[in-house]
Design a protein around this motif. Structure first.
Motif, PDB file in Angstrom:
ATOM      1  N   GLN A 155       6.287  14.532 -20.874  1.00 57.88           N
ATOM      2  CA  GLN A 155       6.179  13.578 -21.978  1.00 57.88           C
ATOM      3  C   GLN A 155       7.474  13.575 -22.776  1.00 57.88           C
ATOM      4  OE1 GLN A 155       3.312  11.877 -21.900  1.00 57.88           O
ATOM      5  NE2 GLN A 155       3.974  10.494 -23.512  1.00 57.88           N
ATOM      6  N   VAL A 156       8.147  12.417 -22.810  1.00 61.44           N
ATOM      7  CA  VAL A 156       9.370  12.250 -23.584  1.00 61.44           C
ATOM      8  C   VAL A 156       9.097  11.136 -24.588  1.00 61.44           C
ATOM      9  CG1 VAL A 156      11.821  11.661 -23.527  1.00 61.44           C
ATOM     10  CG2 VAL A 156      10.818  12.979 -21.649  1.00 61.44           C
ATOM     11  N   GLY A 157       8.787  11.536 -25.806  1.00 62.95           N
ATOM     12  CA  GLY A 157       8.369  10.552 -26.808  1.00 62.95           C
ATOM     13  C   GLY A 157       7.043   9.946 -26.379  1.00 62.95           C
ATOM     14  N   PRO A 158       6.934   8.635 -26.445  1.00 58.14           N
ATOM     15  CA  PRO A 158       5.670   7.998 -26.087  1.00 58.14           C
ATOM     16  C   PRO A 158       5.522   7.738 -24.582  1.00 58.14           C
ATOM     17  CG  PRO A 158       7.186   6.351 -26.900  1.00 58.14           C
ATOM     18  CD  PRO A 158       7.874   7.688 -27.036  1.00 58.14           C
ATOM     19  N   MET A 159       6.564   8.046 -23.799  1.00 52.19           N
ATOM     20  CA  MET A 159       6.547   7.681 -22.390  1.00 52.19           C
ATOM     21  C   MET A 159       6.530   8.909 -21.478  1.00 52.19           C
ATOM     22  SD  MET A 159       8.927   4.947 -20.427  1.00 52.19           S
ATOM     23  CE  MET A 159      10.465   5.798 -20.314  1.00 52.19           C
ATOM     24  N   PRO A 160       5.617   8.901 -20.495  1.00 48.13           N
ATOM     25  CA  PRO A 160       5.658   9.976 -19.505  1.00 48.13           C
ATOM     26  C   PRO A 160       6.811   9.733 -18.520  1.00 48.13           C
ATOM     27  CG  PRO A 160       3.874   8.464 -18.997  1.00 48.13           C
ATOM     28  CD  PRO A 160       4.487   7.999 -20.278  1.00 48.13           C
ATOM     29  N   VAL A 161       7.601  10.745 -18.283  1.00 54.31           N
ATOM     30  CA  VAL A 161       8.688  10.651 -17.314  1.00 54.31           C
ATOM     31  C   VAL A 161       8.237  11.385 -16.067  1.00 54.31           C
ATOM     32  CG1 VAL A 161      11.082  11.254 -16.813  1.00 54.31           C
ATOM     33  CG2 VAL A 161      10.441  10.500 -19.110  1.00 54.31           C
ATOM     34  N   THR A 162       8.247  10.654 -14.963  1.00 55.39           N
ATOM     35  CA  THR A 162       7.811  11.205 -13.683  1.00 55.39           C
ATOM     36  C   THR A 162       8.882  10.939 -12.636  1.00 55.39           C
ATOM     37  OG1 THR A 162       6.767   9.144 -12.991  1.00 55.39           O
ATOM     38  CG2 THR A 162       5.387  10.704 -14.244  1.00 55.39           C
ATOM     39  N   LEU A 163       8.725  11.586 -11.505  1.00 50.53           N
ATOM     40  CA  LEU A 163       9.608  11.295 -10.387  1.00 50.53           C
ATOM     41  C   LEU A 163       9.438   9.832  -9.967  1.00 50.53           C
ATOM     42  CD1 LEU A 163      11.747  12.478  -8.588  1.00 50.53           C
ATOM     43  CD2 LEU A 163       9.959  13.332  -7.081  1.00 50.53           C
ATOM     44  N   ALA A 164       8.214   9.301 -10.078  1.00 50.16           N
ATOM     45  CA  ALA A 164       7.972   7.891  -9.751  1.00 50.16           C
ATOM     46  C   ALA A 164       8.829   6.979 -10.628  1.00 50.16           C
ATOM     47  CB  ALA A 164       6.492   7.552  -9.924  1.00 50.16           C
ATOM     48  N   LEU A 165       8.912   7.269 -11.897  1.00 49.28           N
ATOM     49  CA  LEU A 165       9.719   6.463 -12.814  1.00 49.28           C
ATOM     50  C   LEU A 165      11.194   6.541 -12.439  1.00 49.28           C
ATOM     51  CD1 LEU A 165      10.075   4.736 -15.378  1.00 49.28           C
ATOM     52  CD2 LEU A 165      10.204   6.888 -16.666  1.00 49.28           C
ATOM     53  N   VAL A 180      12.554   7.261  -9.523  1.00 47.54           N
ATOM     54  CA  VAL A 180      12.772   6.560  -8.239  1.00 47.54           C
ATOM     55  C   VAL A 180      12.735   5.051  -8.461  1.00 47.54           C
ATOM     56  CG1 VAL A 180      11.781   6.121  -5.947  1.00 47.54           C
ATOM     57  CG2 VAL A 180      11.985   8.467  -6.789  1.00 47.54           C
ATOM     58  N   ALA A 181      11.789   4.569  -9.258  1.00 47.62           N
ATOM     59  CA  ALA A 181      11.691   3.132  -9.540  1.00 47.62           C
ATOM     60  C   ALA A 181      12.931   2.631 -10.270  1.00 47.62           C
ATOM     61  CB  ALA A 181      10.423   2.831 -10.338  1.00 47.62           C
ATOM     62  N   MET A 185       0.831  -1.201   0.000  1.00 46.45           N
ATOM     63  CA  MET A 185       0.000   0.000   0.000  1.00 46.45           C
ATOM     64  C   MET A 185       0.869   1.256   0.000  1.00 46.45           C
ATOM     65  SD  MET A 185      -3.016  -1.149   2.627  1.00 46.45           S
ATOM     66  CE  MET A 185      -4.075   0.264   2.321  1.00 46.45           C
ATOM     67  N   ILE A 186       1.922   1.249   0.805  1.00 46.00           N
ATOM     68  CA  ILE A 186       2.825   2.407   0.867  1.00 46.00           C
ATOM     69  C   ILE A 186       3.525   2.604  -0.474  1.00 46.00           C
ATOM     70  CG2 ILE A 186       4.933   3.306   1.933  1.00 46.00           C
ATOM     71  CD1 ILE A 186       3.983   1.778   4.516  1.00 46.00           C
ATOM     72  N   VAL A 187       4.036   1.521  -1.047  1.00 40.40           N
ATOM     73  CA  VAL A 187       4.726   1.614  -2.341  1.00 40.40           C
ATOM     74  C   VAL A 187       3.781   2.169  -3.402  1.00 40.40           C
ATOM     75  CG1 VAL A 187       5.788   0.270  -4.210  1.00 40.40           C
ATOM     76  CG2 VAL A 187       6.430  -0.176  -1.833  1.00 40.40           C
ATOM     77  N   LEU A 188       2.566   1.647  -3.459  1.00 38.87           N
ATOM     78  CA  LEU A 188       1.615   2.146  -4.451  1.00 38.87           C
ATOM     79  C   LEU A 188       1.211   3.588  -4.154  1.00 38.87           C
ATOM     80  CD1 LEU A 188      -0.010   1.698  -6.979  1.00 38.87           C
ATOM     81  CD2 LEU A 188      -1.810   0.642  -5.568  1.00 38.87           C
ATOM     82  N   GLY A 189       1.051   3.929  -2.884  1.00 40.76           N
ATOM     83  CA  GLY A 189       0.718   5.313  -2.531  1.00 40.76           C
ATOM     84  C   GLY A 189       1.804   6.287  -2.960  1.00 40.76           C
ATOM     85  N   VAL A 190       3.057   5.933  -2.687  1.00 39.67           N
ATOM     86  CA  VAL A 190       4.179   6.797  -3.076  1.00 39.67           C
ATOM     87  C   VAL A 190       4.276   6.880  -4.595  1.00 39.67           C
ATOM     88  CG1 VAL A 190       6.704   6.998  -3.062  1.00 39.67           C
ATOM     89  CG2 VAL A 190       5.483   6.482  -0.949  1.00 39.67           C
ATOM     90  N   THR A 191       4.146   5.735  -5.250  1.00 42.00           N
ATOM     91  CA  THR A 191       4.218   5.721  -6.711  1.00 42.00           C
ATOM     92  C   THR A 191       3.121   6.590  -7.311  1.00 42.00           C
ATOM     93  OG1 THR A 191       5.138   3.495  -6.643  1.00 42.00           O
ATOM     94  CG2 THR A 191       4.258   4.225  -8.743  1.00 42.00           C
ATOM     95  N   LEU A 240      17.534   4.761   7.178  1.00 42.57           N
ATOM     96  CA  LEU A 240      16.546   5.097   6.151  1.00 42.57           C
ATOM     97  C   LEU A 240      16.555   4.140   4.965  1.00 42.57           C
ATOM     98  CD1 LEU A 240      16.645   9.008   6.069  1.00 42.57           C
ATOM     99  CD2 LEU A 240      14.838   7.523   6.944  1.00 42.57           C
ATOM    100  N   VAL A 241      17.643   3.414   4.763  1.00 36.46           N
ATOM    101  CA  VAL A 241      17.681   2.432   3.680  1.00 36.46           C
ATOM    102  C   VAL A 241      16.618   1.351   3.923  1.00 36.46           C
ATOM    103  CG1 VAL A 241      19.128   0.730   2.476  1.00 36.46           C
ATOM    104  CG2 VAL A 241      20.083   2.928   3.150  1.00 36.46           C
ATOM    105  N   GLY A 242      16.198   1.213   5.164  1.00 39.20           N
ATOM    106  CA  GLY A 242      15.125   0.275   5.480  1.00 39.20           C
ATOM    107  C   GLY A 242      13.864   0.533   4.682  1.00 39.20           C
ATOM    108  N   LEU A 243      13.658   1.766   4.246  1.00 39.35           N
ATOM    109  CA  LEU A 243      12.493   2.073   3.412  1.00 39.35           C
ATOM    110  C   LEU A 243      12.591   1.372   2.057  1.00 39.35           C
ATOM    111  CD1 LEU A 243      12.142   5.869   4.257  1.00 39.35           C
ATOM    112  CD2 LEU A 243      10.644   4.009   5.019  1.00 39.35           C
ATOM    113  N   LEU A 244      13.804   1.182   1.555  1.00 38.35           N
ATOM    114  CA  LEU A 244      14.013   0.439   0.305  1.00 38.35           C
ATOM    115  C   LEU A 244      14.040  -1.070   0.534  1.00 38.35           C
ATOM    116  CD1 LEU A 244      16.818   2.368  -1.616  1.00 38.35           C
ATOM    117  CD2 LEU A 244      14.513   1.908  -2.415  1.00 38.35           C
TER     118      LEU A 244
END
Length: 173
Positions: free
Chosen positions: A45-55, A57-58, A30-36, A130-134
Motif C-alpha cells: 500500500q502506497v498512499g491510497p493505491m496498492p502497488v503490485t507486480l501487476a501494476l 508490468v502494466a 483470458m491469459i492477460v486477466l489470469g496473469v494480472t 518472447l516479445v510476441g507475448l506483449l
C-alpha cells in the motif's frame, strides 16, 4: 527498436487463419486477466493505491505500447487498466478464488490459443520471439480496428509483408 508494423507483421505471419484469430479474441484476454490476477498479490500500500507486480508490468507494457503507437497505446492502457481493476478485485477474494481464477483463466486461455494454432498449422509467435507475448493483445486491438475499417494504412502495411488473412489456400471473406 522495431516499429509497430514490424511487430504486427512478425506476429501476423503466425496468424493468417481467421479461425486462429477468432480463438485469440477469447484466449488472449483470458491469459492477460489470469496473469494480472496472479500478479495482483502481494501488494504494497502506497498512499491510497496498492502497488503490485501487476501494476508495474502494466505500466511498463503501456509505455512500450505508447512508444509503438499513441492511439493503440491509449486503447491498450485502458484495457490493461480494466484488467488491473478486475484482477485486483479477484485478488481480494479468498485464496482459493484468487488462485483458482488466476490459474484457471491462464490455463484455459492457453488451451484456446493452442486450438487456434492447430487450425493455423503453425506454432505460436512467442516460441520464436518472447516479445510476441506483449504483441498478442496489441494484435487483437489492431484486428478489431481493422474490422471497423480503422487504421487501414496499418492493415495494408502488414498485409504487404505477410499477405491477407485467409483460410488455408483461400482468401477469407
Amino acid at each position: 527498436m522495431k516499429t509497430l508494423i514490424d511487430h504486427l507483421a512478425q506476429y501476423g505471419a503466425y496468424h493468417r487463419d481467421p479461425r486462429n484469430i477468432a480463438t485469440h479474441f477469447f484466449g488472449v484476454p483470458m491469459i492477460v486477466l489470469g496473469v494480472t490476477t496472479l500478479l495482483s498479490l502481494p501488494s504494497l500500500q502506497v498512499g491510497p493505491m496498492p502497488v503490485t507486480l501487476a501494476l508495474l508490468v502494466a505500466l511498463a507494457s503501456s509505455i512500450f505500447y505508447f512508444k509503438l503507437d499513441m492511439r493503440f497505446g491509449l486503447v491498450m492502457s485502458i484495457i490493461l487498466g480494466a484488467s488491473l481493476a478486475v484482477g485486483q478485485w479477484i485478488a481480494t477474494q479468498s485464496l482459493d478464488v484468487w488462485l483458482g481464477s488466476g490459474f484457471g483463466l491462464f490455463i484455459v486461455g492457453w488451451a484456446i490459443q493452442f486450438l487456434g494454432h492447430y487450425y493455423e498449422g503453425k506454432k505460436p509467435a512467442f516460441v520464436d520471439d518472447l516479445v510476441g507475448l506483449l504483441i498478442g493483445p496489441l494484435f487483437l486491438v489492431a484486428e478489431a480496428a481493422f474490422a471497423f475499417r480503422m487504421r487501414q494504412d496499418v492493415q495494408a502495411a502488414i498485409e504487404a509483408r505477410v499477405g491477407p488473412v485467409r483460410l488455408r489456400g483461400t482468401l477469407a471473406t
